[in-house]
Each structure stands twice: as structure tokens, then as C-alpha cells.
Design a protein around this motif. Sequence first.
Motif, mmCIF file in Angstrom:
data_model
loop_
_atom_site.group_PDB
_atom_site.id
_atom_site.type_symbol
_atom_site.label_atom_id
_atom_site.label_comp_id
_atom_site.label_asym_id
_atom_site.label_seq_id
_atom_site.Cartn_x
_atom_site.Cartn_y
_atom_site.Cartn_z
ATOM 1 N N GLY A 119 2.707 4.246 0.077
ATOM 2 C CA GLY A 119 1.511 3.483 0.408
ATOM 3 C C GLY A 119 1.492 2.970 1.825
ATOM 4 N N ALA B 298 7.792 12.786 -4.033
ATOM 5 C CA ALA B 298 6.450 13.345 -3.817
ATOM 6 C C ALA B 298 6.548 14.854 -3.948
ATOM 7 C CB ALA B 298 5.919 12.954 -2.446
ATOM 8 N N LEU C 9 2.177 8.923 1.063
ATOM 9 C CA LEU C 9 1.397 8.819 -0.167
ATOM 10 C C LEU C 9 2.184 8.050 -1.238
ATOM 11 C CD1 LEU C 9 -1.369 9.949 -1.269
ATOM 12 C CD2 LEU C 9 -0.023 11.773 -2.319
ATOM 13 N N THR D 256 1.631 7.707 -8.162
ATOM 14 C CA THR D 256 0.406 6.898 -8.285
ATOM 15 C C THR D 256 -0.802 7.436 -7.534
ATOM 16 O OG1 THR D 256 1.113 5.530 -6.415
ATOM 17 C CG2 THR D 256 1.768 4.797 -8.629
ATOM 18 N N ALA D 257 -0.641 8.495 -6.729
ATOM 19 C CA ALA D 257 -1.771 8.936 -5.908
ATOM 20 C C ALA D 257 -1.677 10.430 -5.638
ATOM 21 C CB ALA D 257 -1.797 8.159 -4.576
ATOM 22 N N GLU D 258 -2.778 11.005 -5.183
ATOM 23 C CA GLU D 258 -2.801 12.399 -4.768
ATOM 24 C C GLU D 258 -3.925 12.615 -3.777
ATOM 25 O OE1 GLU D 258 -5.438 14.861 -7.948
ATOM 26 O OE2 GLU D 258 -3.397 14.377 -8.593
ATOM 27 N N ARG D 259 -3.795 13.670 -2.975
ATOM 28 C CA ARG D 259 -4.853 14.026 -2.024
ATOM 29 C C ARG D 259 -4.684 15.483 -1.614
ATOM 30 N NH1 ARG D 259 -3.650 14.579 3.279
ATOM 31 N NH2 ARG D 259 -1.763 13.636 4.156
ATOM 32 N N ARG E 121 1.090 15.064 -4.142
ATOM 33 C CA ARG E 121 1.096 14.141 -5.269
ATOM 34 C C ARG E 121 2.295 13.203 -5.186
ATOM 35 N NH1 ARG E 121 -0.675 18.810 -8.360
ATOM 36 N NH2 ARG E 121 -2.746 18.413 -9.228
ATOM 37 N N SER E 122 2.069 11.983 -5.616
ATOM 38 C CA SER E 122 3.146 11.040 -5.892
ATOM 39 C C SER E 122 2.905 10.491 -7.293
ATOM 40 C CB SER E 122 3.169 9.911 -4.861
ATOM 41 O OG SER E 122 2.025 9.078 -5.006
#
Length: 507
Positions: free
Chosen positions: A176, A98, A173, A129-132, A126-127
Motif C-alpha cells: 500500500g 505479490a 500493491l 488485498t488488491a489487484e490492477r 495481485r496481492s
Amino acid sequence: MELELATDAEAVATLSRLKPLLACRDGRPRSQALKIVWHDSPERGLLAEGMILAEHRGVQRLERVYPGAATWLPGQPVPVVAEAPDLAALPSPLAPLAAFEGRQTASVHQSGGRAVTVTVAKGILRSVTAERPAARIWLSGEEQAVGDIARLIAGAVPAGVPLTSLAADGVALATGRPAAARHGGAPELPTGPLSVADALMHILGHLIDVVLVNAPLAVRRDGDATEAVHQMRVAVRRARSAVSIFQGAFPGGALGPVNDALKHLSARLGPTRDWDVFAEETIPAIQQSLPEDDRLRRLIAAAERRRRESQAALAGYLESAAFRLLGVELAWLVSARFCHVASEVAADDAAGGSPIGAVPDAATGSVGSVPDRAASLAEFAGRVLQQRWKKLVSSGKQIDDLDIPSLHGVRLRAKRARYAAEMFATLYQGKASHRFIRRLSALQERLGVLNDGVAASHLLTQLGGPAGRHGYAVGLVTGFLAARAVRMRPRIVDAFERSRRQPAYWA
């Protein structure tokens, strides 16, 4: 000292326009790009040990993600386990898991003539498959000035003590799965040499974590909320017990502000917990015998309304700036005291003096000189356990004939002895300490049934008492509680005798 606060992107924008903070700024802020990449092996070998490899501007550091058994106080920077070139033994290969990418802005502010550096990081986690979005605030400077600026910020924007590290959020993240809680349950002291002061800071840091991590759960109106309130209340009680245990090893009044903050929180949690116990434990036992009684059902409905009102009031407080400030205050108090003790120890070692946190003399109460800090803690623990044990045994003399208020006193002493035994359990080998705790827990639980009856009587008074509109149902509950107390007495006597006959394993 240093202190970290967790916040969000919107709060960071508000912070840049906060007039009281702008008014004390010294010079222009400095901004630069910030990128941190966290690595682990494909088998997650580092995470299995509670660690991760962080890379920033070409520098690699092995950092903790979770405290584990080590001391990591709330709001304190991430502990660094090792830095290059001490990383040769790490598992290979390592791959990015990440990352955080954004900007950090540092500015200097004055408080009481002392400078505090405020560093604000805003960016994206960020990873693959996802971010926030994510944001953090770090404060560094003299203890009192850091506290002043932290309170200013937390009172103006939703910034509070982080429940997880930034790396833990990145791991969550990527995997999951929710980030694991930093701490839970009763505190355990780390193994190895430890001073009395260090032991208290570890215990309080653990328990403040338990309080803060359960607060978001306590505002939800589901089954988790009841347990979360219970865990918060127990953690506060353990923390106040720790303050009581250790206050003699600190200068007069040093722990007073911590106890005052904990006492305030305890008063907020108590009513909700009492209504939860009444609604989920006391009433169902009675209703099982009288399932069709309409008057009892009306009392239950009235109790449930009061419970919801209490829950709503507590939720409002836990979501307020006041609670956020309380959390920051507790984290700052413990961290400031920890930093202060560390500087005293360093100065004391340089001067060849006696250690911080020496054991108070049993006869005079004065602090004596103890050359070895590990021995100091063991001696301190032994005296505390002996004192609390003697008070419990003394309070339970002729336990068969004690009235309810006197049995309440026995319960309090059993709880205090148990909390002390839990805090110092790692100092003693063998099974004796665990057996001691287990038997005290049984005694406390059986005495707690009587205490629940007393608490229920107070709640029944709030519902009108025997002369009110629910008088008949109040009478049913009162009779049930009295009968249960009679049945519980032999079990209380048995649990007390089993506890009393235990050897003093700390001697």
C-alpha cells in the motif's frame, strides 16, 4: 542487447494492430501463460536488502527490486543475484507477497536484416488485498535493431522506460506504499574494481533515472512540481558534465548523441526553472519590503502568468510522445554503449590487450595502456579533479575585482569541479572529499545568487523592461538585485578563499 518498456493493456491491444510492426514480423507469434510469484519473509528481510525471491515455472531466482549501489541501467532486465541451488541461505519461512498472472506473446521482427524478439506480457498484478492491470514489453537482439524497434513502438503507443520494476510494482500493491524511486540525487560509484567506461555508464544510468522519475511530478501544478523541475535540470547538468569529463576516454564522437539529447532536454527545462526561481525566491524577498506597492503587485501578476505559460508548455512536452521517445533514446544509447563496452572488454581480455577506458595521456591526449582497470579509474579521476581544480583557481584570481560575467565563469568552474568530486567521491577515503564538495557547494550557492540576478534581468526584459508598462516595478527589482549583488561579494570572496586553500586530496 535487451531493453524493457512499460506500457498498459490498451497500448498492448494497439500494438497488436500496429501496421509498421506487423509489416516487419517474421513468422507467427507464440503465446503462453505467464505467472510470476514474488516471495519474502514475514519481516520483509529480503526487501530490506533491496531484493525479492521470484518464482516462475518452478524456477526460483533472487532478484533485485531496487538498484541500490549496484549498476542497473534504465530499461535493462532485472539483475539476478542468485538462482537455485544457491538459495539455501535465504531467510525462512518465505511466503508469497505479490504475483503477476497473464499471458506473454513473443514474435520475431526484422530491422535492417537483423532479428529482434519482441515479448509482450499482459495480465494482472495481485496481492492479498488488491489487484490492477499491468503490461510490459521486452526486446532482445542486436543493438541497432533493438533501438529501431523500440523507437517504432514508443512513437506509436504510450510505452516508455519503466520507472520501477514489475516486482517493485507488485510490492507497492501489497504494502500500500508507492514504489521507491530507483535513483535520486547525485550518483555514487559502486565500491570495488570498475573501469572508466563502466563508471560513466553507472553515472549516466543513475541520472537518466532521476530525470525520468521526476517527469510525472513536474507536470503537476503543486509544490512538488517546482522541486521536480529543479531535480530534472540538475540531473541533466550533472549528466552533461559527466559526458564532458569522460568523452576523452571514448572513441571520437561516441558520446555525442547522448550529449545532444541531454542538451535538447536542458533547453526545455531552463525557462520554467528560471521563472520558478524568480517567482518563489527573488520576488518574495522584494515584496517583503514593499508589501503594499500596487505597481510591484502588477509586475508579480504578469510574471506569474508567464510562469504558468512556461509550466504549461513544459508539461505538454513531458507528456508528449517526443519526451517518451527521448527517454527511450537515452536509455538505449547508454545500454547499447554498455553492451558494446562489455563485448570489447571480453574480446580485449581474451587477446590480452589493454583495458577499455584507459586514461588519456595528459600531454598528448592519446589513450595509454593501463594494466589494472581499478587503477585506471583512480588515475583518470585524479587527472580530472586536478584539471578542473586548476581551472577554478585560475579563474578566481583577483576575485575582488571580477565583473559579473567573470564571476559567472567562476561559478561554472566551481560547479564542474563539484560535479566531478561528487562522481568520484567513493574512490577516496576520509573526510577530505566531502569537505571539498561542501565548500564548493557554498561557493557555487553564493555565486548562484548573482546568476539568479542575471537570469531575473532577462525575464524582466520579457516583461517589458524599464521602458515598458511595468517600468517602475522593473526598476525596483533591478535596484534590489544590484544591492544584493554588492552585499554578496564579500561572502563570495570568503567562500572562494576557503575553497582555494584546500589540499588536493586526490594527489
